[in-house]
Scaffold this motif. Structure first.
Motif, PDB file in Angstrom:
ATOM      1  N   ARG A 139       2.612   3.079   4.212  1.00 48.17           N
ATOM      2  CA  ARG A 139       2.588   2.845   2.693  1.00 48.17           C
ATOM      3  C   ARG A 139       2.409   1.253   2.658  1.00 48.17           C
ATOM      4  N   ALA A 140       1.975   1.096   1.341  1.00 53.25           N
ATOM      5  CA  ALA A 140       1.774  -0.540   1.005  1.00 53.25           C
ATOM      6  C   ALA A 140       2.793  -0.821  -0.029  1.00 53.25           C
ATOM      7  N   VAL A 141       3.113  -2.249   0.263  1.00 57.75           N
ATOM      8  CA  VAL A 141       4.153  -2.693  -1.056  1.00 57.75           C
ATOM      9  C   VAL A 141       3.077  -3.575  -1.765  1.00 57.75           C
ATOM     10  N   VAL A 142       2.652  -3.291  -3.131  1.00 56.45           N
ATOM     11  CA  VAL A 142       1.797  -4.025  -4.016  1.00 56.45           C
ATOM     12  C   VAL A 142       2.358  -4.152  -5.434  1.00 56.45           C
ATOM     13  N   GLU A 143       1.734  -5.429  -5.755  1.00 56.78           N
ATOM     14  CA  GLU A 143       2.287  -5.618  -7.005  1.00 56.78           C
ATOM     15  C   GLU A 143       1.581  -4.843  -8.034  1.00 56.78           C
ATOM     16  N   LYS A 144       2.456  -4.139  -9.121  1.00 51.20           N
ATOM     17  CA  LYS A 144       1.684  -3.217 -10.074  1.00 51.20           C
ATOM     18  C   LYS A 144       0.570  -3.786 -10.692  1.00 51.20           C
ATOM     19  N   SER A 145       0.492  -4.906 -10.944  1.00 59.21           N
ATOM     20  CA  SER A 145      -0.757  -5.572 -11.571  1.00 59.21           C
ATOM     21  C   SER A 145      -1.937  -5.813 -10.648  1.00 59.21           C
ATOM     22  N   LYS A 146      -1.614  -5.322  -9.449  1.00 57.82           N
ATOM     23  CA  LYS A 146      -2.928  -5.306  -8.544  1.00 57.82           C
ATOM     24  C   LYS A 146      -3.226  -4.174  -7.696  1.00 57.82           C
ATOM     25  N   ILE A 147      -2.861  -3.146  -8.439  1.00 54.25           N
ATOM     26  CA  ILE A 147      -3.231  -1.552  -7.591  1.00 54.25           C
ATOM     27  C   ILE A 147      -4.419  -1.570  -7.683  1.00 54.25           C
ATOM     28  N   LYS A 148      -5.236  -1.742  -8.632  1.00 49.55           N
ATOM     29  CA  LYS A 148      -6.664  -1.296  -8.619  1.00 49.55           C
ATOM     30  C   LYS A 148      -7.195  -2.561  -7.725  1.00 49.55           C
ATOM     31  N   GLU A 149      -7.039  -3.608  -7.535  1.00 55.72           N
ATOM     32  CA  GLU A 149      -7.599  -4.485  -6.823  1.00 55.72           C
ATOM     33  C   GLU A 149      -7.221  -4.069  -5.131  1.00 55.72           C
ATOM     34  N   PHE A 150      -6.016  -3.744  -5.083  1.00 51.86           N
ATOM     35  CA  PHE A 150      -5.540  -3.063  -3.798  1.00 51.86           C
ATOM     36  C   PHE A 150      -6.309  -1.808  -3.368  1.00 51.86           C
ATOM     37  N   LEU A 151      -6.825  -1.005  -4.341  1.00 50.05           N
ATOM     38  CA  LEU A 151      -7.191   0.310  -3.922  1.00 50.05           C
ATOM     39  C   LEU A 151      -8.864  -0.016  -3.679  1.00 50.05           C
ATOM     40  N   ASN A 152      -9.533  -1.021  -4.327  1.00 53.17           N
ATOM     41  CA  ASN A 152     -10.741  -1.441  -4.118  1.00 53.17           C
ATOM     42  C   ASN A 152     -10.976  -2.099  -2.741  1.00 53.17           C
ATOM     43  N   ASP A 153     -10.014  -2.838  -2.523  1.00 56.49           N
ATOM     44  CA  ASP A 153      -9.989  -3.545  -1.050  1.00 56.49           C
ATOM     45  C   ASP A 153      -9.904  -2.818   0.184  1.00 56.49           C
ATOM     46  N   LEU A 154      -9.082  -1.469  -0.067  1.00 54.47           N
ATOM     47  CA  LEU A 154      -9.048  -0.480   0.917  1.00 54.47           C
ATOM     48  C   LEU A 154     -10.181   0.604   0.880  1.00 54.47           C
ATOM     49  N   LYS A 155     -11.036   0.527  -0.231  1.00 45.74           N
ATOM     50  CA  LYS A 155     -12.008   1.288  -0.691  1.00 45.74           C
ATOM     51  C   LYS A 155     -11.628   2.942  -0.524  1.00 45.74           C
ATOM     52  N   ILE A 156     -10.475   3.098  -1.391  1.00 49.43           N
ATOM     53  CA  ILE A 156      -9.797   4.331  -1.649  1.00 49.43           C
ATOM     54  C   ILE A 156      -9.530   4.750  -2.846  1.00 49.43           C
ATOM     55  N   GLU A 157      -9.466   6.097  -3.120  1.00 47.68           N
ATOM     56  CA  GLU A 157      -9.264   6.450  -4.555  1.00 47.68           C
ATOM     57  C   GLU A 157      -7.978   6.861  -4.654  1.00 47.68           C
ATOM     58  N   LEU A 158      -7.350   6.953  -6.048  1.00 52.00           N
ATOM     59  CA  LEU A 158      -5.983   7.322  -6.357  1.00 52.00           C
ATOM     60  C   LEU A 158      -5.630   8.694  -6.486  1.00 52.00           C
ATOM     61  N   SER A 159      -4.914   9.397  -6.016  1.00 52.27           N
ATOM     62  CA  SER A 159      -4.637  10.769  -6.370  1.00 52.27           C
ATOM     63  C   SER A 159      -3.843  10.986  -7.652  1.00 52.27           C
ATOM     64  N   ASN A 160      -3.951  11.862  -8.512  1.00 55.38           N
ATOM     65  CA  ASN A 160      -2.959  12.158  -9.504  1.00 55.38           C
ATOM     66  C   ASN A 160      -2.270  13.280  -9.014  1.00 55.38           C
ATOM     67  N   GLY A 161      -2.087  13.745  -7.882  1.00 57.53           N
ATOM     68  CA  GLY A 161      -1.204  14.745  -7.639  1.00 57.53           C
ATOM     69  C   GLY A 161       0.130  14.380  -7.689  1.00 57.53           C
ATOM     70  N   LYS A 162       0.928  15.297  -7.688  1.00 57.07           N
ATOM     71  CA  LYS A 162       2.364  14.960  -7.700  1.00 57.07           C
ATOM     72  C   LYS A 162       3.224  15.444  -6.321  1.00 57.07           C
ATOM     73  N   TYR A 163       3.823  14.555  -5.948  1.00 53.58           N
ATOM     74  CA  TYR A 163       5.033  14.918  -4.747  1.00 53.58           C
ATOM     75  C   TYR A 163       4.221  14.999  -3.520  1.00 53.58           C
TER      76      TYR A 163
END
Length: 294
Positions: A139-163
């Motif tokens: 897991r990663a500890v990320v500031e809420k304002s930098k979520i998109k930046e973090f995902l771009n840096d890791l070249k990864i998409e965010l899932s909308n799935g639950k649990y």
């Protein structure tokens, strides 16, 4: 289940800092806070004086303070409990509402973790391996304002799935959803905290230590927490579990990711493993995960 995407977890953060922070934490948690460094985090718990489960969490060290990652369903209660124990200790305890915990594919962590550390600072993001079972979760500890930046840096998409994290942990035999139902119901050793690296038997006193040590040394642990596989029917919280009409356990968590406390030891485990068990409304099985020692 999506394993190649990131997922915003149902976890929050509490920070503890101040000149007494090490002693304050050490005196109440089941693990050893002195193991926590810039490159290593721990899994730990806070127990009742009798050694029963109250809270579980991961502890990291960030700069000059300790950061506790805890399930959101318990975090407010944990915060209040920490304040109750503070007394005259010179510590500051506060919520870190600007931070968020993001589950990432373990392969991503492995690829950027060149030095094979438990915690790494990658492009100013703190990324850590779940300390319970190695080589499984990160897991990663990320500031809420930098979520998109973090995902771009890791070249990864965010899932909308639950649990999604809860499902990963369930498959590993570890409860993560509705764990509030375990409070005051189960001893730490029954909850498998020793195998999950959440108890340090050598650290000395902490809340619940005396009974925990006695149970371990006298081999008094004859019940364990297991994930349940539903064969048919519906599992309900509080139901008795039977094998050949003999009661051997009780459902503690139902719903999506059910868990039960089962009577088991070296002598009878082969009678229970992979056998069909019953409740009043369901047929179930338990599987002993490979990390568990019985």
């Amino acid at each position: 289940m999506e394993t190649n995407k990131a997922y915003i977890t149902l976890k929050g953060f509490i920070s503890i800092k101040g000149e007494d922070s090490i002693d304050f934490i050490q005196n109440i948690i089941s693990n050893n806070i002195k193991k926590v460094t810039d490159n290593n985090c721990i899994f730990s718990s806070l127990l009742t004086p009798q050694g029963k489960f109250l809270f579980e969490f991961t502890i990291l060290k960030i700069k000059n303070y300790f950061l506790i990652e805890c399930n959101t369903e318990l975090i407010k209660e944990l915060f209040n409990k920490l304040l109750n124990y503070k007394l005259r200790s010179k510590v500051e305890i506060q919520f870190e509402n600007d931070l968020i915990s993001i589950d990432i594919p373990f392969i991503k962590f492995k690829n950027i973790n060149i030095n094979k550390l438990n915690v790494i600072n990658y492009k100013n993001y703190i990324i850590f391996e779940d300390p319970r079972i190695k080589n499984t979760l990160a897991r990663a500890v990320v500031e809420k304002s930098k979520i998109k930046e973090f995902l771009n840096d890791l070249k990864i998409e965010l899932s909308n799935g639950k649990y999604l994290l809860e499902k990963k942990l369930f498959d590993l035999g570890i409860p993560s959803k509705d764990i509030i139902k375990l409070q005051n119901q189960i001893f730490s050793l029954e909850a498998n905290f020793l195998e999950l690296n959440g108890i340090d038997q050598k650290k000395g006193c902490y809340i619940g230590q005396e009974n925990t040590a006695r149970m371990y040394l006298k081999n008094k642990v004859n019940k364990r927490l297991f994930a349940l596989q539903t064969i048919s029917g519906i599992i309900k919280e509080g139901q008795k579990i039977t094998l050949d009409n003999e009661e051997i356990g009780k459902v503690l968590i139902d719903d999506l990711f059910p868990f039960a406390l089962i009577k088991i030891n070296r002598d009878n485990k082969n009678l229970i493993i992979n056998k069909e068990l019953k409740t009043d409304t369901a047929i179930i099985k338990i599987n002993i995960p490979n990390w568990m020692v019985i």
